[in-house]
Scaffold this motif. Structure first.
Motif, short mmCIF file in Angstrom:
data_model
loop_
_atom_site.label_atom_id
_atom_site.label_comp_id
_atom_site.label_asym_id
_atom_site.label_seq_id
_atom_site.Cartn_x
_atom_site.Cartn_y
_atom_site.Cartn_z
N ASP A 137 61.98 105.20 -57.44
CA ASP A 137 63.07 105.94 -56.54
C ASP A 137 62.94 107.00 -55.96
O ASP A 137 62.88 108.10 -55.00
N ARG A 180 70.12 104.61 -50.80
CA ARG A 180 68.76 104.61 -52.12
C ARG A 180 69.84 105.12 -53.42
O ARG A 180 69.63 104.69 -55.16
N GLN A 182 72.86 104.63 -54.16
CA GLN A 182 74.23 103.61 -54.44
C GLN A 182 73.53 102.90 -55.06
O GLN A 182 74.75 101.95 -56.56
N LYS A 183 72.66 103.51 -55.21
CA LYS A 183 72.02 101.38 -55.90
C LYS A 183 72.01 102.25 -57.84
O LYS A 183 72.20 101.12 -58.51
N ASN A 184 72.28 103.71 -57.96
CA ASN A 184 71.86 104.18 -59.07
C ASN A 184 72.48 104.94 -59.59
O ASN A 184 72.83 105.64 -60.71
N LYS A 540 71.10 93.34 -67.12
CA LYS A 540 69.84 93.48 -66.73
C LYS A 540 69.17 92.85 -66.84
O LYS A 540 68.96 91.58 -65.75
N ARG A 551 78.94 91.57 -63.59
CA ARG A 551 78.45 93.05 -63.85
C ARG A 551 79.03 93.80 -65.20
O ARG A 551 79.68 93.50 -65.73
N SER A 557 75.62 103.99 -67.04
CA SER A 557 76.27 104.27 -65.32
C SER A 557 76.58 105.58 -65.29
O SER A 557 76.39 105.81 -63.73
#
Length: 850
Positions: A137, A180, A182-184, A540, A551, A557
């Motif tokens: 990313d 992008r 938002q994923k991490n 994961k 989840r 995080s």
């Protein structure tokens, strides 16, 4: 030895007869004092205080509850009675959430943030965004921030604006980096996706879920009661406020609204309420059954005085004796008086039956009491001691509740024995001394012909032994088919409201409501972050391999590890000075906006956000976290405990997780990755406790058997008599297991405890038969057994009535306890009345004939 025992028990009878008034008065005074002491006892509803210390997952869960509050969530379900969609309930949900948080009972409600907190949190994360991203990313962001990338993105933005399909977030994110990020990054939902809702809504749009985190512990039933009351008050207040502000339409909406509660807190509360109702119901049935049998057998109201005054005094004196040491009662110890009721009445029945037998033969009251205690007293004493041994064996349990139950019940039986030996003769002497006519009236106990079973067995011994042997062979086959099943769903009633709602929520939301808790103790916060990062990678991998995990939430995080931050900063440094230069990027971005004819002023928020993101190159340390908006989040995942830090991660499971083939390996790999890690959850605690209790049951059963065997041997001074005493309960246990196997009744940790109780109770019947048989004159064995059998039959029937009431319980677990008790005690009584007389006759055959 026998002459010494005879003199001792005769002396007790004389003492009670001549000092009857003093004994009765002393009993009343002690009972009153015990009553005063009992009023100081509290009821302990939090079962965490009763859990064993030698259970690592259980203790890990207890530690988690103490440090972080409840691992359980409380689920508030919003639906429309008409079955309509729930989007119109979102404004009401906001009002309800505010009222719930105002109660002070919740640490958070998932999806809710204080006003202004969303923007503040978003700015914080976006300023540090480059520290969160993985390398792939970072490469994509580098490409987007190049001069060419910026020009292409602004050109695309101009096209979207012209076609009226642009996002309202464009002024804040002209380079379209949020998808992008938002994923991490843990961005607030409304900033990451303008179309998302804060609270989960089912796929069919007909159910909304508010996931609340209460501050208290679910097993604490007193807290659960208070919590539910506050939730109900908050709901009433929210309905009233919403209706007043929204007008007529809101009244129709409120009348169509249905609010439900489920989760661990509600399960514990419903279980507690139902168990209390069950205790009252089963105790009432037991008491009614014993009363009816007693009255039917003795056909005299005064017999109730002789029986129930000592019987009710025994638990009172026991609790009074232990009140200074116990301090409080748990749900386990609170039920001991019901057990005493079923066990101790046997002493009175046997003594009273023998007293009536002697009185009917013309003996006066004093002589009849002396003879009944001298003949029946030793057997009653041995029976009480063996039953006490069975309950004192529970004191070896790791469970405090079981230890307390064993200590209280065992001591209560000894106190009941003392009441039977001293208070019963005193009551008889006092009552019949006041009424000489009643003393001269002949009375006998009824046993409805069952006392003749011994006579029948002595007439056809071979037939009976062959039949019993044949049944035993068949039932041995059934015993091998019995399996152990501790599935809690089989032990709970089918009409459990909150469980039914929970299953519907899982079906609608396609997500389980159970949380797996990962704990780690470290010396520094940075070490905790590294462990949490490793957990995230394993989780994961587990999700990608098909494990039913919906989840997970962990600290890494929200706060990147130092190793990841250093890696990202080093990577950016190696890309050259210009790649992430904030001045170059901002200059190129402004030029591209002007070139495409867009007003630069409209995109100032986005320009400022990009500038701040590229300018922050310092490490995010734990010290900085504690002075930032992240502190509140950090407190949910990390707590200081003395010189160490305890960190936690939450893994939300889907239905089917525990049955999945990879689950055990996955959990084992998590625990093996670091010795400081503990994996726990309500399900794992339940498994551990059930396994521990199952192992304990067998160990306690064997210890109780050994202790009872030695006590019986000291009574008879003969291993032959000892084995004959144990034969009824041994055969009864085998037949019970065989029938359970044939009928498909499972063993569980609840009915396993009953086998220890049956051992202590069932052995008494054989002891009484042997005592009377060994005392019988030559040629009168059958007649003597018929007399003693009257008391044994009635004692067995009252015990069956006491325990048998459990089969009417709504709880399958209690039903199984009642079924095992009925079979175990019933078969013990049958074999004591049939096989023991045959074997006794064989042993006495050389000295006497029938």
């Amino acid at each position: 030895m026998n002459s010494i025992r005879t003199r001792v028990f005769s002396a007790i009878a004389r003492f009670s007869f001549f000092r009857r008034r003093r004994l009765i008065l002393a009993a009343l005074i002690l009972g009153a004092l015990s009553g005063l002491l009992i009023t100081r006892l509290d009821f302990q509803s939090d079962v965490l205080n009763l859990l064993p210390e030698k259970a690592p997952r259980t203790q890990a869960f207890v530690t988690f509850l103490k440090e972080f509050g409840s691992g359980d969530s409380l689920f508030i379900v919003l639906e429309r009675k008409s079955g309509g969609e729930v989007e119109s309930l979102i404004p009401f949900a906001e009002v309800l959430v505010d009222r719930l948080m105002a109660t002070g009972e919740f640490t958070e409600i998932i999806g809710r943030m204080e006003p202004g907190m969303k923007e503040e949190m978003a700015r914080h994360f976006l300023r540090r965004a480059l520290l969160y991203l993985p390398e792939e990313d970072l490469e994509a962001v580098e490409s987007r921030l190049s001069d060419r990338g910026i020009e292409e993105q602004i050109r695309l933005l101009r096209t979207r604006i012209s076609s009226l399909i642009t996002s309202p977030l464009a002024p804040y994110d002209p380079l379209d980096l949020l998808p992008r990020f938002q994923k991490n990054l843990p961005l607030p939902p409304s900033l990451a996706d303008s179309d998302s809702q804060a609270y989960p809504i089912s796929a069919d749009r007909k159910m909304m879920l508010l996931i609340a985190k209460p501050k208290g512990s679910a097993p604490d039933v007193d807290y659960d009661e208070k919590l539910v009351k506050k939730i109900q008050d908050a709901e009433i207040s929210a309905r009233r406020s919403f209706a007043q502000k929204r007008g007529d339409d809101s009244f129709r909406l409120m009348s169509d609204l249905r609010v439900g509660l489920t989760g661990g807190f509600i399960h514990a509360l419903e279980d507690s309420r139902m168990i209390k109702r069950e205790l009252v119901w089963t105790f009432s049935l037991s008491l009614a059954g014993v009363l009816v049998l007693f009255l039917a057998a003795f056909r005299s109201g005064v017999s109730l005085l002789y029986a129930f005054f000592p019987l009710l005094l025994s638990p009172l004196l026991t609790l009074g004796l232990f009140s200074p040491f116990l301090g409080r009662l748990s749900e386990s110890t609170g039920a001991f008086s019901a057990i005493i009721l079923g066990l101790s009445i046997d002493f009175i029945i046997l003594l009273y039956s023998r007293y009536l037998e002697e009185k009917n033969s013309g003996t006066d009251v004093s002589g009849a009491l002396a003879k009944s205690l001298a003949t029946v007293g030793p057997a009653v004493f041995t029976g009480a001691i063996t039953t006490t041994a069975a309950y004192y064996a529970l004191f070896l349990s790791d469970f405090r509740g079981v230890r307390d139950l064993g200590l209280l019940t065992g001591t209560g039986i000894l106190i009941s024995l003392a009441c039977a030996l001293f208070l019963f003769p005193a009551l008889v002497a006092w009552r019949e001394g006041k009424n000489p006519k009643a003393a001269g009236r002949k009375t006998s106990s009824a046993s409805w012909g069952l006392e003749r079973l011994s006579s029948f067995s002595l007439k056809v011994p071979v037939l009976l032994i062959v039949l019993c042997g044949g049944f035993t062979l068949v039932l041995i086959f059934g015993a091998f088919r019995v399996d152990l099943d501790n599935d809690p769903r089989r032990l709970r009633p089918a009409n459990h409201p909150s469980l039914s709602l929970e299953m519907r929520v899982q079906e609608k939301m396609e997500e389980g409501l159970e949380t797996l808790v990962l704990l780690a103790e470290t010396r520094k916060p940075e070490e905790a972050l590294e462990i949490q990062e490793a957990w995230a990678q394993r989780l994961k991998e587990g999700i990608s391999s098909g494990l039913p995990i919906s989840r997970f939430e962990n600290l890494s995080s929200f706060i990147p590890t130092l190793s990841r931050q250093k890696r990202n900063l080093e990577w950016m440094e190696n890309r050259g000075k210009e790649a992430f230069d904030p001045h170059r990027v901002e200059r190129t971005l402004r030029e591209s906006l002007r070139k495409e004819g867009l007003r630069v002023e409209a995109f100032e928020p986005g320009l400022r956000a990009v500038r701040e993101m590229l300018s922050h190159r310092d490490l995010l340390t734990w010290g900085e976290v504690e002075t930032s908006p992240l502190k509140k989040i950090g407190d949910r995942f990390l707590k200081r405990t003395g010189d160490a830090y305890l960190s936690v991660a939450y893994v939300h499971l889907q239905p089917g997780f525990w049955a999945h083939a990879q689950t055990e390996d996955f959990l084992g790999a998590l625990e093996a990755s670091n010795p400081a890690i503990s994996v726990t959850s309500p399900k794992l605690v339940q498994r551990e406790l059930e396994e521990l209790m199952t192992r304990e049951c067998w160990r306690i059963l064997l210890l109780a058997l050994a202790a009872i065997s030695l006590l019986i041997y000291f009574d008879f001074r003969s291993w032959t008599m000892t084995l004959m005493s144990l034969l009824p309960v041994t055969m009864a246990s085998l037949w019970t297991l065989g029938i359970m196997g044939l009928l498909g009744i499972h063993l569980n940790f609840m009915n396993l405890v009953v086998f220890t109780m049956v051992l202590g109770i069932g052995v008494d019947y054989g002891v009484h038969v042997l005592h009377r048989g060994l005392q019988s004159p030559p040629g009168q064995l059958e007649q003597e057994l018929r007399e003693v059998n009257r008391g044994i039959v009635l004692a067995g029937l009252t015990t069956l009535a006491g325990f048998g009431s459990l089969v009417f319980s709504a709880y399958p677990g209690l039903q199984s306890m009642g079924a095992v008790a009925l079979m175990g005690v019933g078969f013990s009584l049958f074999f004591a009345l049939t096989l023991v007389p045959i074997l006794l006759h064989k042993c006495l055959g050389k000295r006497q004939s029938i």
